[in-house]
Design a protein around this motif. Structure first.
Motif, PDB file in Angstrom:
ATOM      1  N   LYS A 193     -14.026   3.798  -5.769  1.00  0.00           N
ATOM      2  CA  LYS A 193     -12.912   2.895  -5.510  1.00  0.00           C
ATOM      3  C   LYS A 193     -11.585   3.637  -5.537  1.00  0.00           C
ATOM      4  CE  LYS A 193     -11.011  -1.481  -6.864  1.00  0.00           C
ATOM      5  NZ  LYS A 193     -11.083  -2.631  -7.722  1.00  0.00           N
ATOM      6  N   LYS A 198     -10.340   5.198  -2.139  1.00  0.00           N
ATOM      7  CA  LYS A 198      -9.952   4.366  -1.001  1.00  0.00           C
ATOM      8  C   LYS A 198      -8.463   4.525  -0.739  1.00  0.00           C
ATOM      9  CE  LYS A 198     -11.443   0.165  -0.676  1.00  0.00           C
ATOM     10  NZ  LYS A 198     -11.790  -1.227  -1.019  1.00  0.00           N
ATOM     11  N   ARG A 241      -6.936  -1.233   0.199  1.00  0.00           N
ATOM     12  CA  ARG A 241      -7.130  -1.958  -1.060  1.00  0.00           C
ATOM     13  C   ARG A 241      -6.684  -3.406  -0.898  1.00  0.00           C
ATOM     14  NH1 ARG A 241      -4.269   2.719  -4.586  1.00  0.00           N
ATOM     15  NH2 ARG A 241      -5.678   4.387  -3.987  1.00  0.00           N
ATOM     16  N   GLY A 246      -0.238   3.925  -3.306  1.00  0.00           N
ATOM     17  CA  GLY A 246      -0.431   2.516  -3.610  1.00  0.00           C
ATOM     18  C   GLY A 246       0.763   1.833  -4.241  1.00  0.00           C
ATOM     19  N   ARG A 298      -0.677  -1.492  -5.539  1.00  0.00           N
ATOM     20  CA  ARG A 298      -1.836  -2.043  -4.846  1.00  0.00           C
ATOM     21  C   ARG A 298      -3.082  -1.333  -5.346  1.00  0.00           C
ATOM     22  NH1 ARG A 298      -1.949  -2.712   1.609  1.00  0.00           N
ATOM     23  NH2 ARG A 298      -0.257  -4.154   1.062  1.00  0.00           N
TER      24      ARG A 298
END
Length: 181
Positions: A24, A27, A32, A148, A180
């Motif tokens: 995860k 990514k 996301r 993010g 995020r």
């Protein structure tokens, strides 16, 4: 006989590692789906804590909710608390824009606070608690970097429906900083 078996075992382990699934954390931020943001201006200027969660449905839309708590009730801000669910549509020019850029948001706000009334000599105030509901629209822009981190600017207004507040409209907006995941 043992050398070919050892060679096959090492080859198998190397290829297993090569074809493993992504974690995860690997990514990219655009793919996301969860986002959490904090309202910076309200928190720094008036002790008003506003946190927002958004679930990204796809590159063009998302929905979520914002929770506001007025930690300093002496500042005479209209809302002492609010819960505001929202739905957003993102508008962009690229297919892979990733739920960022210019957006239009529809919201419903359930909020409460105090109405302040001044006496004729302007020295004494009378306050009473209220609860109201507002329906409105916001416009904004969101930026996200590859790690993010999110920066968002939003401004909007809603029409109060229950006439509990002394104002006919509710104004929403802030600069939000978030992540995020």
């Amino acid at each position: 006989m043992k050398k070919p078996l050892l060679f096959l075992l090492i080859t198998f382990l190397v290829t297993l590692n090569t074809f493993s699934q992504e974690t995860k954390d690997s990514k990219p931020a655009i793919s996301r789906n969860h986002e959490i943001k904090l309202g910076a201006i309200k928190l720094l200027s008036g002790g008003i804590f506003e946190v927002s969660y958004e679930y990204i449905l796809d590159t063009n839309q998302g929905f979520g909710a914002a929770l506001l708590l007025n930690l300093d009730t002496g500042n005479q801000y209209v809302e002492n608390y609010s819960l505001t669910p929202f739905y957003r549509m993102y508008f962009q020019t690229k297919e892979d824009y990733g739920a960022k850029g210019f957006f239009v948001e529809g919201f419903v706000s359930f909020f409460g606070g105090k109405n302040y009334y001044y006496t004729y000599d302007m020295l004494n105030t009378i306050d009473d608690n209220f609860f109201d509901t507002s329906v409105g629209l916001s416009l904004g822009k969101k930026w996200i970097n590859s790690a993010g981190f999110v920066f968002e600017f939003k401004v909007g207004a809603g029409r109060n429906l229950l006439n509990g507040s002394e104002f006919d409209a509710l104004f929403k907006g802030d600069l939000y900083i978030g992540y995020r995941f």
